[in-house]
Design an enzyme around this catalytic site. Structure first.
Site, mmCIF file in Angstrom:
data_model
loop_
_atom_site.group_PDB
_atom_site.id
_atom_site.type_symbol
_atom_site.label_atom_id
_atom_site.label_comp_id
_atom_site.label_asym_id
_atom_site.label_seq_id
_atom_site.Cartn_x
_atom_site.Cartn_y
_atom_site.Cartn_z
ATOM 1 N N LYS A 105 0.882 -1.082 -0.124
ATOM 2 C CA LYS A 105 0.033 0.007 -0.151
ATOM 3 C C LYS A 105 0.879 1.173 -0.126
ATOM 4 O O LYS A 105 2.189 1.054 0.563
ATOM 5 C CB LYS A 105 -0.829 0.246 1.346
ATOM 6 C CG LYS A 105 -2.056 0.955 1.121
ATOM 7 C CD LYS A 105 -3.159 0.114 0.324
ATOM 8 C CE LYS A 105 -4.503 0.845 0.398
ATOM 9 N NZ LYS A 105 -5.529 -0.077 0.116
HETATM 10 N N1 GLU Z 1 -7.573 0.295 -3.130
HETATM 11 C C1 GLU Z 1 -7.978 -1.083 -3.410
HETATM 12 C C2 GLU Z 1 -8.002 -2.017 -2.164
HETATM 13 O O1 GLU Z 1 -7.841 -1.399 -1.071
HETATM 14 C C3 GLU Z 1 -7.562 -1.798 -4.704
HETATM 15 C C4 GLU Z 1 -6.182 -1.932 -4.797
HETATM 16 C C5 GLU Z 1 -5.775 -2.325 -6.172
HETATM 17 O O2 GLU Z 1 -6.607 -2.402 -7.181
HETATM 18 O O3 GLU Z 1 -4.562 -2.657 -6.121
HETATM 19 O O4 GLU Z 1 -8.396 -3.150 -2.317
#
Ligand code: GLU
Length: 409
Positions: free
Chosen positions: A102
């Site tokens: 993240k």
């Molecule tokens: N932000 C989204 C999540 O928390 C998607 C992350 C992504 O598509 O890589 O799952």
């Protein structure tokens, strides 16, 4: 409660059930790599503002690391680490061949002009480009970022490495984005809810709903629930909350929000304080905004029978105990909102193959993935006679540990 502390409690409960040694627990919880970067931004007025950006790469035992980038004033090391770790468990629950990561920049994107937002997105990639890549770590969208930002990021990465659409997901369609990606998190949430309700021989249309957060996830969940005959009686966003016990006109509310930037001022609804949304008299509560919003202090106010976690980490570990005592069923984030990263996975597959699917295929594959994850989750919960969050963590930790062990050290 700190986000990492809440996540660690969920992890430790699963590790206890699996009987994992302390050394294994430490290995699984410790992030693979944490990067903190300076992001200087040339403002439109000629001044320079410096922001701090993070990318935490938690685990790659099951495949390249995957997870969103968040632009939000509250993004910090603790939150990003907790969210990266949650991505490892989420991709494992969904059965995607990924680990977790993240990223975030502590910035309010609403305070930036479009060109400032573009420069900041590019600076972040300049700082990160040598630690991300389609076989290493694949960022995607999250709070405060969108397809436009992902397009700039793909372009910036490609200046160093040649055109590489598979380095980020959630891109615009013209740059190799996938059909169905924008709706995917909301769609996955509704598909997951259908699985949960079907076990009790119930349908989406049998219930009333309150949605906290009317951004991408909340809007798509609302639209799809409404299409299936569910009655949405309350919604909130940063400006406050609205209710209509007869059911909000969801289509008109979405139009109003797109035109005005918020739900504020929508007619045919009674405004009330946003903090009171969780106490609405509904069957289903959908937190679809920030993390840490359901705590020991307010969990007792919830009257819903079900909570569907569209957001990441909306319920902290203390609140879970209160909800369990009240008999409230929680569809946990690492299953409930996995639709977004699932269609990100489909986007990456399409990029690697240079072969693009239509929306029907994307939505069918999404449905199959969510239904398969649900069968695994339900079987684990039945086997252990435990709640769905505990089952999801057991399922995920078991898969990640197995891969780690088989890779060797
Ligand atoms: N932000 C989204 C999540 O928390 C998607 C992350 C992504 O598509 O890589 O799952």
């Amino acid at each position: 409660m700190k986000a990492t502390e809440s996540g660690a409690r969920n992890f430790q409960r699963a590790a206890d059930i699996l009987g994992l040694e302390p050394s294994i627990r430490q290995r699984l919880l410790t992030p693979y790599r944490e990067v903190k970067v300076e992001c200087p931004l040339l403002r439109d007025d000629g001044s320079v503002a410096t922001f701090v950006g993070y990318r935490v790469q938690h685990d790659q035992s099951r495949g390249p690391m995957k997870g969103g980038i968040r632009f939000h004033p509250e993004a910090d090391e603790d939150e990003v680490t907790a969210l990266a770790t949650a991505m490892t468990w989420k991709t494992a629950v969904a059965g995607l061949p990924y680990g977790g990561a993240k990223g975030g920049i502590a910035v309010d994107p609403a305070t930036l002009s479009r060109s400032e937002l573009e420069r900041l997105s590019r600076v972040f990639v300049q700082r990160l480009h040598d630690v991300i890549g389609p076989n290493v770590d694949i960022p995607g969208p999250d709070m405060g970022t969108n397809a436009t930002v992902m397009g700039w990021m793909a372009d910036e990465y490609s200046k160093y490495h040649g055109w590489t659409p598979g380095v980020v997901t959630g891109k615009p369609l013209d740059l190799g984005g996938s059909e169905g990606r924008v709706a995917a998190t909301g769609r996955g949430l509704v598909l997951g809810a259908e699985c949960l309700f079907a076990d009790e021989h119930r349908l989406i249309s049998d219930f009333t709903y309150a949605i906290q957060g009317f951004g991408n996830v909340g809007i798509w969940a609302a639209r799809l629930i409404h299409e299936r005959g569910g009655r949405i009686t309350a919604v909130s966003d940063v400006t406050g909350a609205l209710r209509n016990p007869h059911g909000l006109d969801v289509t008109a509310l979405i139009d109003h929000t797109r035109q005005n930037g918020s739900i504020q001022g929508f007619p045919d609804a009674e405004p009330f304080t946003g903090a009171d949304l969780i106490a609405e008299n509904v069957d289903v509560l959908i937190p679809a905004a920030l993390g840490g919003v359901i705590t020991r202090e307010n969990a007792h106010r919830i009257r819903a029978r079900y909570i569907l976690e569209g957001a990441n980490g909306p319920t902290d570990a203390d609140a879970d105990e209160v909800l369990a005592a009240q008999g409230i069923i929680v569809l946990p984030d690492i299953f409930a909102n996995a639709g977004g990263v699932t269609v990100s996975y489909f986007e990456w597959v399409q990029n690697l193959q240079n072969y693009y699917w239509d929306e029907t295929r994307v939505n069918e594959e999404l449905k199959r993935t969510i239904q398969k994850a649900w069968r695994d989750l339900r079987a684990t919960a039945n086997e252990l006679a435990c709640d769905l969050r505990t089952a999801a963590y057991v399922l995920a930790v078991r898969r990640v540990w197995r891969a780690t062990e088989q890779r060797g050290s």
